[in-house]
Design a protein around this motif. Structure first.
Motif, PDB file in Angstrom:
ATOM      1  N   SER A  41     -11.694  10.492   8.173  1.00 32.30           N
ATOM      2  CA  SER A  41     -10.550   9.953   7.427  1.00 32.30           C
ATOM      3  C   SER A  41     -10.410  10.576   6.044  1.00 32.30           C
ATOM      4  O   SER A  41      -9.297  10.847   5.589  1.00 32.30           O
ATOM      5  N   ARG A  42     -11.527  10.829   5.365  1.00 35.60           N
ATOM      6  CA  ARG A  42     -11.425  11.413   4.026  1.00 35.60           C
ATOM      7  C   ARG A  42     -10.835  12.816   4.086  1.00 35.60           C
ATOM      8  O   ARG A  42      -9.994  13.184   3.259  1.00 35.60           O
ATOM      9  N   LEU A  93      -7.048  12.450   4.714  1.00 37.74           N
ATOM     10  CA  LEU A  93      -6.309  12.005   3.520  1.00 37.74           C
ATOM     11  C   LEU A  93      -6.208  13.118   2.488  1.00 37.74           C
ATOM     12  O   LEU A  93      -5.157  13.312   1.856  1.00 37.74           O
ATOM     13  N   ASP A  94      -7.272  13.853   2.307  1.00 40.49           N
ATOM     14  CA  ASP A  94      -7.272  14.933   1.317  1.00 40.49           C
ATOM     15  C   ASP A  94      -6.369  16.091   1.722  1.00 40.49           C
ATOM     16  O   ASP A  94      -5.936  16.881   0.862  1.00 40.49           O
ATOM     17  N   VAL A 131      -3.355  15.874   2.905  1.00 37.29           N
ATOM     18  CA  VAL A 131      -1.930  15.592   2.704  1.00 37.29           C
ATOM     19  C   VAL A 131      -1.432  16.370   1.487  1.00 37.29           C
ATOM     20  O   VAL A 131      -2.013  16.308   0.402  1.00 37.29           O
ATOM     21  N   CYS A 134       7.627  12.614   6.253  1.00 37.46           N
ATOM     22  CA  CYS A 134       6.276  12.044   6.358  1.00 37.46           C
ATOM     23  C   CYS A 134       5.662  12.297   7.724  1.00 37.46           C
ATOM     24  O   CYS A 134       4.466  12.600   7.827  1.00 37.46           O
ATOM     25  N   ALA A 162       2.262  14.382   8.167  1.00 39.19           N
ATOM     26  CA  ALA A 162       1.112  13.701   8.761  1.00 39.19           C
ATOM     27  C   ALA A 162       0.448  14.595   9.803  1.00 39.19           C
ATOM     28  O   ALA A 162      -0.783  14.736   9.844  1.00 39.19           O
ATOM     29  N   ALA A 217      -1.298  17.455   8.072  1.00 43.37           N
ATOM     30  CA  ALA A 217      -2.582  17.051   7.488  1.00 43.37           C
ATOM     31  C   ALA A 217      -3.666  17.000   8.552  1.00 43.37           C
ATOM     32  O   ALA A 217      -4.807  17.441   8.319  1.00 43.37           O
ATOM     33  N   VAL A 249      -5.513   3.206   2.804  1.00 40.38           N
ATOM     34  CA  VAL A 249      -4.806   4.061   1.847  1.00 40.38           C
ATOM     35  C   VAL A 249      -4.526   3.336   0.538  1.00 40.38           C
ATOM     36  O   VAL A 249      -4.670   3.913  -0.550  1.00 40.38           O
ATOM     37  N   ASN A 307       1.761   8.264   0.313  1.00 43.47           N
ATOM     38  CA  ASN A 307       0.952   7.207   0.914  1.00 43.47           C
ATOM     39  C   ASN A 307       1.381   6.910   2.354  1.00 43.47           C
ATOM     40  O   ASN A 307       0.538   6.674   3.226  1.00 43.47           O
ATOM     41  N   THR A 344       2.722   9.052   4.395  1.00 40.10           N
ATOM     42  CA  THR A 344       2.213  10.186   5.183  1.00 40.10           C
ATOM     43  C   THR A 344       0.752   9.970   5.543  1.00 40.10           C
ATOM     44  O   THR A 344       0.332  10.217   6.688  1.00 40.10           O
ATOM     45  N   ARG A 345      -0.020   9.516   4.600  1.00 43.50           N
ATOM     46  CA  ARG A 345      -1.439   9.248   4.868  1.00 43.50           C
ATOM     47  C   ARG A 345      -1.620   8.155   5.911  1.00 43.50           C
ATOM     48  O   ARG A 345      -2.466   8.262   6.804  1.00 43.50           O
TER      49      ARG A 345
END
Length: 422
Positions: free
Chosen positions: A14-15, A18-19, A21, A133, A137, A140, A355, A405, A407-408
Motif C-alpha cells: 500500500s505504501r 500511495l507514493d 500517485v 482519478c 489510479a 500508480a 488515505v 486523495n 486517486t489513492r
C-alpha cells in the motif's frame, strides 16, 4: 486462505501504491480534459483523448459506437485471471455547454483555471475529475509494479446527464442522455463484479439514490384573439393550468412523505410550464403544459410512482371535466442502492480510512446516476468521487488535494477488490 494472502499483499504494497500517485500528472490531465468542450451529444473529443491516454498505458481499448460521433471508450487492464473484475465508470458529457450566457463563473467554462489549490472548469466536478482519478489510479498501480489478479475496466460513457428527447421540438443527440451510454455498455458485453461511479460525492459513500419519473400534464382551452376573449378567460388553457398547478402543489407534500428513503423525504420539481407563443401574445393558447420531475426512491417500483400520478390526474379530470386534461410520462429512471455490507463498500471504506485517517461519511441523495442502469444488470455500484463543496457562483471546482486523495483511494480499492497476484 487466498483472501488472506491478497489482503496481506495489499498491506505490504500500500505504501508503494500511495507514493506512486502523481499529483502533477493529475493536474495536467485534469486541465486537458476540462479544456475539451463536451456537452451531451458532443463527447467525441473526450473519447479520443481517453483512448490515446489509455492506449499509452498499454491497456486494451475498445471503441463502442453508441451512435455517429458518440462512442463509449472502454479500457481493460488485464489481471492474471484469478480475481474479481472491477469497473470504474464515468460519463464524458458535461452538465452544461459553456455557452450559457447566464452562467458567468469560471467553473462553468471549458477552460481550466488553477488557483488557490483548486481546479476550476466545466466538467471537473461532474465528472471528468473522476475519469482523471481512475486513470491515475491504474498508473500508480503500474508504477508500483503491482500485478492484479482480477481485471480493471475504465469506461468513459456518453449521455449520462439528465436530458431527454420530447415531442418534435427537442430532438437530437444533445437530448439523448439519462444513461444512454451505460445502457449500451452493459447490453454490449461490458460487465463486471462491481463498479465505482466517481460522481461528485465530496468523498462520501453514496449507497443509495433516488430515481426519476418525468411527467407531462396538459390542459386545453379555446384559441381566440384578444379582442374576442373578453369574458372568456376562464376557458383559456393558461387559466385552467393555474387551477391544475394549485392542485399539484397541494399534492406534492403528500408525495414527499410517501417517498421517504434513507432518512430523507422525496421531492417533486415543477421544471417547465409552457403555453402559447411569445411572438403572438394576441391569442389565447389552445394548450398549456406543465412538466414535473418526480423523484422516486429505489425501494419503490416506477409503476407505483406512475400510478400515484395517474390517481392525481384522475382526480383533476373529475374536478375539472371541461379542461381536456391529459398526462404522459417520458422519463422513467429507477433509483439504485448497494448493500451496506457489500465487499466494495468495505473496500472503499478501508481505503478511505487508510488515505485520510478517518472513516468516510455515508449519504443518500436525490440526484440520479448510471448506477440506475448498472445495478439492474447485476453490477453492484457505489457512488464515491471527488468534489469540494456545493457549486457556487464560480461554478465547478475541485481541490487538487481531493483529486489526489480520491486517486489513492481508487488505487487501493482496485488492489483490494481485484487482489494482488503473488
Amino acid at each position: 486462505m487466498a483472501a488472506a494472502k491478497a489482503a496481506s499483499g495489499l498491506y505490504d504494497r500500500s505504501r508503494e501504491i500511495l507514493d506512486a500517485v502523481d499529483e502533477k500528472g493529475i493536474v495536467a490531465m485534469a486541465c486537458d480534459v476540462v479544456n475539451l468542450c463536451t456537452p451531451t451529444g458532443e463527447e467525441l473529443d473526450m473519447a479520443r483523448y481517453l483512448r490515446a491516454a489509455w492506449e499509452g498505458m498499454g491497456l486494451r481499448v475498445d471503441w463502442q459506437e453508441v451512435e455517429d460521433d458518440r462512442p463509449n471508450v472502454v479500457a481493460t487492464w488485464k489481471g492474471s485471471g484469478a480475481g474479481k473484475r472491477l469497473m470504474f465508470n464515468g460519463h464524458m458529457d458535461t452538465s452544461n455547454s459553456g455557452r450559457e450566457a447566464f452562467l458567468t463563473g469560471i467553473g462553468y467554462k471549458p477552460q481550466a483555471v488553477v488557483k488557490n489549490g483548486m481546479i476550476y472548469g466545466l466538467g471537473i466536478y461532474n465528472m471528468k475529475g473522476a475519469l482523471v482519478c481512475y486513470t491515475h489510479a491504474v498508473k500508480a498501480l503500474q508504477q508500483a509494479g503491482v500485478r492484479l489478479a482480477g481485471d480493471v475496466l475504465l469506461a468513459g460513457v456518453v449521455g449520462e446527464i439528465e436530458k431527454a428527447q420530447v415531442g418534435q421540438e427537442f430532438r437530437g443527440a444533445q437530448y439523448r442522455g439519462y444513461g444512454v451510454g451505460s445502457h449500451y455498455l452493459v447490453t454490449h458485453g461490458v460487465i463486471a463484479d462491481a463498479c465505482i461511479l466517481g460522481e461528485p460525492t465530496d468523498m462520501q459513500m453514496v449507497l443509495g439514490h433516488y430515481g426519476s419519473l418525468w411527467v407531462r400534464i396538459v390542459t386545453r382551452g379555446i384559441y381566440v384573439h384578444t379582442a374576442f376573449a373578453v369574458g372568456k378567460q376562464e376557458q383559456s388553457s393558461v387559466r385552467r393550468m393555474h387551477d391544475v398547478l394549485a392542485a399539484i402543489y397541494e399534492w406534492i407534500p403528500g408525495w414527499e412523505k410517501r417517498s421517504t428513503y434513507g432518512g430523507k423525504n422525496g421531492t417533486v420539481n415543477v421544471g417547465c410550464v409552457r403555453g402559447g407563443t411569445p411572438w403572438r401574445a394576441s391569442r389565447t393558447p389552445a394548450e398549456t403544459e406543465v412538466c414535473l420531475d418526480v423523484r422516486v426512491p429505489p425501494t419503490m417500483a416506477m409503476a407505483e410512482a406512475r400510478q400515484a400520478v395517474a390517481e392525481l390526474v384522475a382526480a383533476l379530470e373529475k374536478r375539472y371535466p371541461d379542461y381536456g386534461i391529459e398526462f404522459d410520462t417520458y422519463v422513467s429512471c429507477p433509483g439504485a442502492e448497494i448493500d451496506a455490507g457489500h465487499e466494495l463498500v468495505r473496500a472503499v471504506e478501508g481505503a478511505h480510512l487508510r488515505v485520510t485517517g478517518a472513516a468516510p461519511r455515508r449519504d443518500t441523495v436525490r440526484w440520479s446516476s448510471d448506477a440506475s442502469v448498472l445495478s439492474r444488470y447485476g453490477i453492484p455500484t457505489l457512488n464515491y468521487g471527488p468534489s469540494s463543496g456545493p457549486r457556487d457562483a464560480e461554478g465547478e471546482k475541485v481541490a487538487v488535494e481531493t483529486l489526489v486523495n480520491v486517486t489513492r483511494v481508487y488505487a487501493l480499492t482496485a488492489a483490494d477488490m481485484c487482489g494482488i497476484s503473488a
